[in-house]
Structures are given as C-alpha cells and as structure tokens.
Write a protein that holds these residues in place. Structure first.
Motif, PDB file in Angstrom:
ATOM      1  N   LEU A 199      92.284 -22.063 -50.992  1.00 33.95           N
ATOM      2  CA  LEU A 199      93.131 -20.893 -50.757  1.00 33.95           C
ATOM      3  C   LEU A 199      93.645 -20.292 -52.057  1.00 33.95           C
ATOM      4  CD1 LEU A 199      95.235 -22.139 -47.680  1.00 33.95           C
ATOM      5  CD2 LEU A 199      93.362 -20.494 -47.679  1.00 33.95           C
ATOM      6  N   THR A 200      93.878 -21.146 -53.067  1.00 29.97           N
ATOM      7  CA  THR A 200      94.372 -20.652 -54.357  1.00 29.97           C
ATOM      8  C   THR A 200      93.334 -19.804 -55.060  1.00 29.97           C
ATOM      9  OG1 THR A 200      95.767 -22.609 -54.601  1.00 29.97           O
ATOM     10  CG2 THR A 200      95.350 -21.345 -56.593  1.00 29.97           C
ATOM     11  N   GLY A 201      92.073 -20.156 -54.902  1.00 28.32           N
ATOM     12  CA  GLY A 201      91.002 -19.419 -55.568  1.00 28.32           C
ATOM     13  C   GLY A 201      90.857 -19.852 -57.011  1.00 28.32           C
ATOM     14  N   THR A 202      90.909 -18.903 -57.922  1.00 25.32           N
ATOM     15  CA  THR A 202      90.772 -19.214 -59.345  1.00 25.32           C
ATOM     16  C   THR A 202      91.976 -20.008 -59.826  1.00 25.32           C
ATOM     17  OG1 THR A 202      89.583 -17.137 -59.659  1.00 25.32           O
ATOM     18  CG2 THR A 202      90.392 -18.239 -61.638  1.00 25.32           C
ATOM     19  N   LEU A 203      91.721 -21.099 -60.523  1.00 24.57           N
ATOM     20  CA  LEU A 203      92.814 -21.908 -61.058  1.00 24.57           C
ATOM     21  C   LEU A 203      93.505 -21.170 -62.194  1.00 24.57           C
ATOM     22  CD1 LEU A 203      91.155 -25.455 -61.121  1.00 24.57           C
ATOM     23  CD2 LEU A 203      92.668 -24.493 -59.397  1.00 24.57           C
ATOM     24  N   GLN A 204      94.838 -21.268 -62.217  1.00 27.69           N
ATOM     25  CA  GLN A 204      95.626 -20.542 -63.202  1.00 27.69           C
ATOM     26  C   GLN A 204      96.573 -21.484 -63.939  1.00 27.69           C
ATOM     27  OE1 GLN A 204      97.350 -17.604 -60.486  1.00 27.69           O
ATOM     28  NE2 GLN A 204      95.943 -16.049 -61.292  1.00 27.69           N
ATOM     29  N   TYR A 205      97.101 -21.012 -65.053  1.00 27.59           N
ATOM     30  CA  TYR A 205      98.063 -21.800 -65.826  1.00 27.59           C
ATOM     31  C   TYR A 205      99.149 -20.893 -66.371  1.00 27.59           C
ATOM     32  CZ  TYR A 205      95.825 -20.038 -70.150  1.00 27.59           C
ATOM     33  OH  TYR A 205      95.353 -19.251 -71.163  1.00 27.59           O
ATOM     34  N   GLN A 206     100.247 -21.505 -66.801  1.00 22.00           N
ATOM     35  CA  GLN A 206     101.385 -20.772 -67.356  1.00 22.00           C
ATOM     36  C   GLN A 206     101.278 -20.746 -68.880  1.00 22.00           C
ATOM     37  OE1 GLN A 206     104.188 -19.392 -65.408  1.00 22.00           O
ATOM     38  NE2 GLN A 206     102.518 -19.599 -63.940  1.00 22.00           N
ATOM     39  N   ALA A 207     101.176 -19.549 -69.452  1.00 25.68           N
ATOM     40  CA  ALA A 207     101.076 -19.381 -70.908  1.00 25.68           C
ATOM     41  C   ALA A 207     102.364 -18.759 -71.444  1.00 25.68           C
ATOM     42  CB  ALA A 207      99.885 -18.501 -71.263  1.00 25.68           C
ATOM     43  N   TRP A 208     102.734 -19.123 -72.668  1.00 30.38           N
ATOM     44  CA  TRP A 208     103.963 -18.624 -73.277  1.00 30.38           C
ATOM     45  C   TRP A 208     103.695 -17.303 -73.982  1.00 30.38           C
ATOM     46  CZ3 TRP A 208     108.930 -19.125 -72.819  1.00 30.38           C
ATOM     47  CH2 TRP A 208     109.780 -18.668 -73.818  1.00 30.38           C
ATOM     48  N   ASP A 209     104.436 -16.268 -73.572  1.00 30.06           N
ATOM     49  CA  ASP A 209     104.324 -14.947 -74.187  1.00 30.06           C
ATOM     50  C   ASP A 209     105.519 -14.754 -75.118  1.00 30.06           C
ATOM     51  OD1 ASP A 209     104.176 -12.279 -74.885  1.00 30.06           O
ATOM     52  OD2 ASP A 209     103.548 -11.614 -72.891  1.00 30.06           O
ATOM     53  N   ALA A 210     105.273 -14.828 -76.420  1.00 35.50           N
ATOM     54  CA  ALA A 210     106.359 -14.742 -77.401  1.00 35.50           C
ATOM     55  C   ALA A 210     106.997 -13.361 -77.426  1.00 35.50           C
ATOM     56  CB  ALA A 210     105.832 -15.093 -78.799  1.00 35.50           C
ATOM     57  N   GLN A 261     108.943 -15.428 -72.347  1.00 36.97           N
ATOM     58  CA  GLN A 261     108.848 -16.077 -71.043  1.00 36.97           C
ATOM     59  C   GLN A 261     107.407 -16.492 -70.756  1.00 36.97           C
ATOM     60  OE1 GLN A 261     110.206 -13.019 -68.342  1.00 36.97           O
ATOM     61  NE2 GLN A 261     108.177 -12.114 -68.175  1.00 36.97           N
ATOM     62  N   LEU A 262     107.235 -17.275 -69.682  1.00 39.09           N
ATOM     63  CA  LEU A 262     105.915 -17.723 -69.277  1.00 39.09           C
ATOM     64  C   LEU A 262     105.224 -16.657 -68.441  1.00 39.09           C
ATOM     65  CD1 LEU A 262     106.831 -21.394 -68.264  1.00 39.09           C
ATOM     66  CD2 LEU A 262     105.463 -20.730 -70.241  1.00 39.09           C
ATOM     67  N   VAL A 263     103.928 -16.503 -68.648  1.00 40.07           N
ATOM     68  CA  VAL A 263     103.125 -15.573 -67.854  1.00 40.07           C
ATOM     69  C   VAL A 263     101.933 -16.339 -67.283  1.00 40.07           C
ATOM     70  CG1 VAL A 263     103.806 -13.526 -69.145  1.00 40.07           C
ATOM     71  CG2 VAL A 263     101.833 -14.853 -69.919  1.00 40.07           C
ATOM     72  N   THR A 264     101.432 -15.876 -66.155  1.00 38.16           N
ATOM     73  CA  THR A 264     100.321 -16.550 -65.475  1.00 38.16           C
ATOM     74  C   THR A 264      98.984 -15.994 -65.954  1.00 38.16           C
ATOM     75  OG1 THR A 264     101.699 -16.891 -63.516  1.00 38.16           O
ATOM     76  CG2 THR A 264      99.327 -17.118 -63.236  1.00 38.16           C
ATOM     77  N   LYS A 265      98.067 -16.891 -66.299  1.00 36.21           N
ATOM     78  CA  LYS A 265      96.730 -16.500 -66.736  1.00 36.21           C
ATOM     79  C   LYS A 265      95.681 -17.345 -66.033  1.00 36.21           C
ATOM     80  CE  LYS A 265      97.950 -14.790 -71.356  1.00 36.21           C
ATOM     81  NZ  LYS A 265      97.606 -14.812 -72.794  1.00 36.21           N
ATOM     82  N   ASP A 266      94.464 -16.802 -65.937  1.00 40.30           N
ATOM     83  CA  ASP A 266      93.346 -17.542 -65.344  1.00 40.30           C
ATOM     84  C   ASP A 266      92.747 -18.489 -66.388  1.00 40.30           C
ATOM     85  OD1 ASP A 266      93.651 -16.182 -62.983  1.00 40.30           O
ATOM     86  OD2 ASP A 266      92.144 -14.665 -63.466  1.00 40.30           O
ATOM     87  N   TYR A 267      92.348 -19.669 -65.918  1.00 37.26           N
ATOM     88  CA  TYR A 267      91.658 -20.600 -66.812  1.00 37.26           C
ATOM     89  C   TYR A 267      90.300 -20.037 -67.217  1.00 37.26           C
ATOM     90  CZ  TYR A 267      94.788 -24.651 -66.409  1.00 37.26           C
ATOM     91  OH  TYR A 267      95.847 -25.513 -66.508  1.00 37.26           O
ATOM     92  N   PRO A 268      89.921 -20.140 -68.501  1.00 36.68           N
ATOM     93  CA  PRO A 268      88.571 -19.714 -68.902  1.00 36.68           C
ATOM     94  C   PRO A 268      87.520 -20.657 -68.325  1.00 36.68           C
ATOM     95  CG  PRO A 268      89.711 -20.781 -70.736  1.00 36.68           C
ATOM     96  CD  PRO A 268      90.722 -20.625 -69.636  1.00 36.68           C
ATOM     97  N   GLY A 269      86.269 -20.242 -68.386  1.00 33.30           N
ATOM     98  CA  GLY A 269      85.181 -21.015 -67.791  1.00 33.30           C
ATOM     99  C   GLY A 269      85.065 -22.420 -68.333  1.00 33.30           C
ATOM    100  N   TYR A 270      85.201 -22.599 -69.658  1.00 32.01           N
ATOM    101  CA  TYR A 270      85.045 -23.943 -70.226  1.00 32.01           C
ATOM    102  C   TYR A 270      86.183 -24.871 -69.805  1.00 32.01           C
ATOM    103  CZ  TYR A 270      88.370 -22.341 -73.843  1.00 32.01           C
ATOM    104  OH  TYR A 270      89.458 -21.854 -74.505  1.00 32.01           O
ATOM    105  N   ALA A 271      87.369 -24.314 -69.548  1.00 25.65           N
ATOM    106  CA  ALA A 271      88.485 -25.143 -69.069  1.00 25.65           C
ATOM    107  C   ALA A 271      88.205 -25.633 -67.647  1.00 25.65           C
ATOM    108  CB  ALA A 271      89.791 -24.356 -69.113  1.00 25.65           C
ATOM    109  N   LEU A 272      87.624 -24.756 -66.818  1.00 29.05           N
ATOM    110  CA  LEU A 272      87.242 -25.155 -65.457  1.00 29.05           C
ATOM    111  C   LEU A 272      86.188 -26.252 -65.497  1.00 29.05           C
ATOM    112  CD1 LEU A 272      87.060 -21.635 -63.743  1.00 29.05           C
ATOM    113  CD2 LEU A 272      88.887 -23.326 -63.529  1.00 29.05           C
ATOM    114  N   ALA A 273      85.262 -26.158 -66.464  1.00 30.32           N
ATOM    115  CA  ALA A 273      84.242 -27.196 -66.617  1.00 30.32           C
ATOM    116  C   ALA A 273      84.874 -28.532 -66.999  1.00 30.32           C
ATOM    117  CB  ALA A 273      83.222 -26.768 -67.674  1.00 30.32           C
ATOM    118  N   VAL A 274      85.869 -28.494 -67.892  1.00 28.64           N
ATOM    119  CA  VAL A 274      86.573 -29.723 -68.289  1.00 28.64           C
ATOM    120  C   VAL A 274      87.311 -30.325 -67.100  1.00 28.64           C
ATOM    121  CG1 VAL A 274      88.444 -30.644 -69.713  1.00 28.64           C
ATOM    122  CG2 VAL A 274      86.794 -29.058 -70.714  1.00 28.64           C
TER     123      VAL A 274
END
Length: 546
Positions: free
Chosen positions: A489-500, A504-517
């Motif tokens: 249901l979540t679909g693409t896995l995401q993570y919280q990245a720090w936006d200086a 604050q934290l912002v939500t981003k999609d994991y890149p392809g190589y991170a999904l492979a890991v």
C-alpha cells in the motif's frame, strides 16, 4: 493505544518464544547454528540467518554508542553546546540554519552528523564520529575479550547502573513542570490505533528487540547454562523484568517529554502574547494565556486589517499538538532528551548521567549481539583450533568497525535508517516462525516435552504448548501479512532527509541502488533458510549416489 498490543505480544510471543530459545540452547549445548543443525540438518540455515542478522545489527548499532560518546564528551561544557545557536562566520548573528530550527536539532543534524541533503550526496567520513566509533568498538572488544567470563562481569555494571540513573531521572522528571501532561498522554488509550497494523508491528518489533528473540544470542548464552537450570522460571522472570523496565523507562521518558512539550507550548503562548501586546499597544496584564482565545477573536473583529497582516506570524499554540509530535529512535534519544536537559537546573550533571546510562544500555546490547556471532564461530572446530578467542573477537570487531565507517559519512544517518528499518524486522519474523515450526512439528512437541522434563523436572503446561504450536505461529503469519500489505500500500519506499534551507525534515523517495541494498539486506538472511535446506538435500543425495 500501544500498551494493549504490547502486552498481547508479550503473552503470545515474548514469553513463549523466550522460553523456547532458552530451552533449545540449554538442551543442545550449541550456538544458534549447531543447535538447529542438531534438531534437523535441513535447519542449518536458521542459525546462519540469525548470525547474519546479528552481524547486520552489530554493524550499525554500535554507531549509537559512538554518538553517545560524542554527546558525553560535550556534556562537560558550560553552557551545553546544544543550548544556544553558534555565531555565524562574520560573528554578526547566529547561524541561519540554527535560527530556522531548534538548537538541539541543529547540534544533532549539523554539528554531530553534518548531514547531507540527500542519500545521493554521500559526502566524506566525519573524523570525529569515526574516532568515537573506534572507541566504541574498542570498549566492546575489551568487554568480550575473555568470552563469557569477562562478559558476565561487565553485564552486572551495564544492567544495574541504568536502573540507578533511571530512578534519579524519575524523581527529577516527576517534579518537572508539565510532567503530568506527558503521563496523561502516555496512559490515555487511543483505541483507533488498534486497527492500524503498524501499531502491532511496532509492538512485536519492540518485544523481539528488547528480549533478543531470533538473533541467536539467547541460544548462545543458554548453551552455557547447567543442564538442570530452570529455564522456564528464567523465561518468565526475564520477560516480566524486561516489560516492567520498559514501562518504568516510558514513565521517565513521558514525564520529561511532557515537560518539554509544556515548555514549548508556554513559550509559544508567551511569544504570541508579546507580539499582540506590542502590535496593538495593549496594557500590561490585559492579555493572558487564559483569555488569549477571546482576545484574538476581539482583536480580529475590531482591527481586521491589522490582524490579517499579523496573522501569518501568529502561531497556533497547542499542547496536544506538541505532545503528538512524538520522535522515535535516535531522535528521541538525542534530540528530545537533550532539549529537556538543557532547560533543567545543573544541565551538565543530568546530561552526563543520561549519556552514561545510554552507553551502558548500548554496550549491554552489543555484548548480546557479538555473543550471537562469536559463539557459533568458537563452536566451529576448524576455526577454534587455529585461532584463540581473542583473535576471533578482534577480527569480528575490526570488520564491523571498518564497515561501520559508512555510517559516519555525511549521508551515514540515511544508511543507518535503512539498516535499522530493514536489516532485521522481516528477517526476525521469518526466523522465529521457522523456529517454532521446527520445534513443534519437525523435532516434535512431545519429544521437546520429554527434554524439558529431563532438564527442569516437569513438562510444560497447556499455555506453553498452545502458544508454541498454534497461537505464536499464527500471530507471526498475521504480522507477515500486515507487513507485506503495508509495504504494497505504501508503494515506493521513502525516507526523511534534512533540508538545511528550511531547517526541517522533508520526505524523499529512495534511489534505485538504495532499494537494491534493502532487498539484499532482507534476502541475505531470509534466503539462508531455504538455501541451507537445499544444500543439505543435495549433499545427502550425492552421498547416496556415491
């Protein structure tokens, strides 16, 4: 809302599986690999999967101890470095990033992690964190140098000292202004959360990690017990002490969290009152927290244009919203606590106590993790005959330390979250499911009953047998379905990245190589179970043909 699933998981999963693993280790007198190999040669992959999960956990978990060392070393400064924003390079004001966020978040994300804006921007190794990580691994190595002999002595300190610190913090926490708000929030049931699968997965994960189920460390430690040791009594006592300690620590945490939330709420109210009084030239004392809502309505009606211009600057202060902004994991340990500590009297004292306690808990956990890796290695006649325990322990610590340098890079915290979220959760569920099925339906529950009767002098009662044979496996399968459904249901896995730039934290999609890991982390341990069975089958087939 969390306590109900937690206690259900404790009764249906925690105690029965803890008893099962202790009994298997004590009966088989082997580490995780050897124990399951004795039960069935086809189960050799179960032990290997446990060792791999423990290896993954050791790689990233000791980074928490490195961060604790970093904060401990900075706890002796006056004022605490996370209490105020640092000056900018021109010394004409404060750092812009710090002004956009809180001082504790700035110290964590910028001065501790020096975090990159995304996973793709890996950056370089932070030498201060690398040194702290090396120190953390050196401490672990000295604690496990002599095997269980030295580990047992260290555990007395790592297990008892945190209780002393928690009692000190409980007394201080309950006397803090707003502590009651945090405790009311903790014990107020939120029944709507019971329908959320994530709540049950979180409760199961908490039980698995706190008791050490599926990692192989319980089997490793139990293999050193006397054959007549009453492992049933120990399983019950350990489970109850563990849960009582968790609730005790939660009371301490939420009392401090209530203080922090109340402090932020009252600060917000004070800023709004000051802004309104200065803008509309109100008399001193005419605007208070009690009549703020009515006065805002009055000012909006009598001065609509001025109020409309001021409205973007007026924050909507809410105690409930402050309490709802719960932070988990490293954020709770290093951001929320440090924010509360900086507002206490004699903050240096409470900071030192807290991070010493965090170190003791972290080192205690690492002793269990490394034991799960070292016991199967020292059980191996090939390895043990060639190398002494000190060398084996040193090599394991060195490998983990070198790989762990990944987590000290600028993008290291993002990799830490990947390992923390995906290296163990799904793998542990599968490992523990196979363990229960193996004992009940491959080894045989009647045969297991006889073993227990031989060891402790009596057979297990109906509760243990029902949990092992039916309730625990069904509940684990349900959690599997919940976990996979949530992933789909979540679909693409995401993570919280720090936006200086925003602070604050912002939500981003994991890149392809991170999904492979992530896929490799899950597959590396789970695939050991079917591969182990397949290799055993092929070997037996070849022996028959030859």
């Amino acid at each position: 809302g969390f306590l109900i699933p937690y206690f259900i998981m404790l009764i249906a999963e925690g105690m029965p599986l803890l008893y099962l693993e202790l009994a298997v280790g004590q009966r088989m007198r082997q580490g995780s690999i050897g124990a399951w190999k004795i039960i069935s040669p086809y189960l050799c992959g179960v032990g290997v999967a446990s060792v791999i999960v423990s290896f993954f956990l050791s790689m990233y978990y000791n980074v928490i101890n490195a961060w604790a060392f970093w904060y401990l070393f900075h706890s002796f400064q006056e004022p605490l470095p996370w209490a105020t924003c640092p000056l900018n390079s021109n010394r004409t004001g404060y750092e812009e990033e710090c002004e956009k966020t809180s001082t504790t978040q700035y110290f964590w994300y910028r001065q501790t992690l020096n975090i990159s804006p995304s996973l793709e921007a890996s950056g370089s190794v932070q030498w201060e964190q690398a040194l702290c990580l090396t120190l953390a691994w050196l401490v672990v190595y000295l604690c496990i140098l002599r095997g269980t002999e030295s580990t047992g002595k260290v555990v007395y300190v790592t297990a008892s000292l945190p209780y002393c610190v928690l009692i000190i913090y409980l007394i201080r926490g309950l006397t803090l202004h707003g502590a009651v708000n945090g405790l009311v929030y903790m014990f107020t049931p939120k029944l709507e959360q019971l329908s959320n699968p994530k709540t049950w997965i979180s409760a199961a994960t908490q039980i698995f990690f706190s008791l050490g189920l599926g990692f192989g460390s319980l089997i490793a430690f139990a293999s050193y017990n006397e054959p007549s040791n009453n492992c049933e009594r120990h399983a019950i006592i350990v489970s109850l002490i563990n849960s009582t300690t968790s609730i005790f620590a939660s009371i301490v945490t939420f009392s401090i969290y209530g203080f922090k939330a109340t402090f932020n709420y009252e600060s917000c109210i004070s800023k709004v009152i000051l802004l309104l009084m200065n803008t509309f030239d109100l008399e001193e004392g005419s605007l208070t927290a009690d009549n703020l809502s009515e006065m805002k309505d009055y000012l909006m009606a009598t001065h609509p244009q001025e109020y409309a211009q001021l409205s973007p600057q007026l924050k909507n202060c809410s105690l409930e919203a402050e309490l709802d902004t719960a932070v988990q994991g490293t954020g709770l340990a290093f951001i929320i606590y440090s924010e509360a500590i900086k507002n206490m009297e004699v903050p240096q004292l409470y900071s030192v106590l807290y991070f010493v306690m965090l170190l003791m808990l972290g080192i205690g956990s690492m002793l269990g993790n490394t034991a799960a890796i070292l016991t199967p290695l020292t059980d191996s006649r090939v390895i043990a005959a060639r190398f002494p325990k000190e060398v084996i322990s040193g090599v394991v610590c060195l490998i983990n330390c070198v790989i762990g340098l990944i987590f000290t890079m600028e993008a290291g915290n993002y990799w830490f979250d990947i390992f923390n979220d995906y290296a163990a959760t799904l793998s542990l569920l599968l490992i523990v499911l196979v363990e229960t099925i193996a004992v009940c339906y491959i080894y045989g529950i009647r045969r297991f009953e006889k073993d227990l009767h031989t060891m402790i002098g009596r057979k297990p009662n109906w509760y243990w047998k029902v949990m092992w044979a039916f309730a625990s496996p069904l509940l684990i399968i349900s959690l599997f379905i919940f976990y996979l459904t949530d992933y789909i249901l979540t679909g693409t896995l995401q993570y919280q990245a720090w936006d200086a730039t925003q602070g604050q934290l912002v939500t981003k999609d994991y890149p392809g190589y991170a999904l492979a890991v992530i896929g490799l982390l899950v597959a590396a341990s789970t695939m050991c179970i079917p591969l182990g069975a397949l290799v055993t089958f092929i070997r037996k087939r070849l022996k028959r043909e030859s």
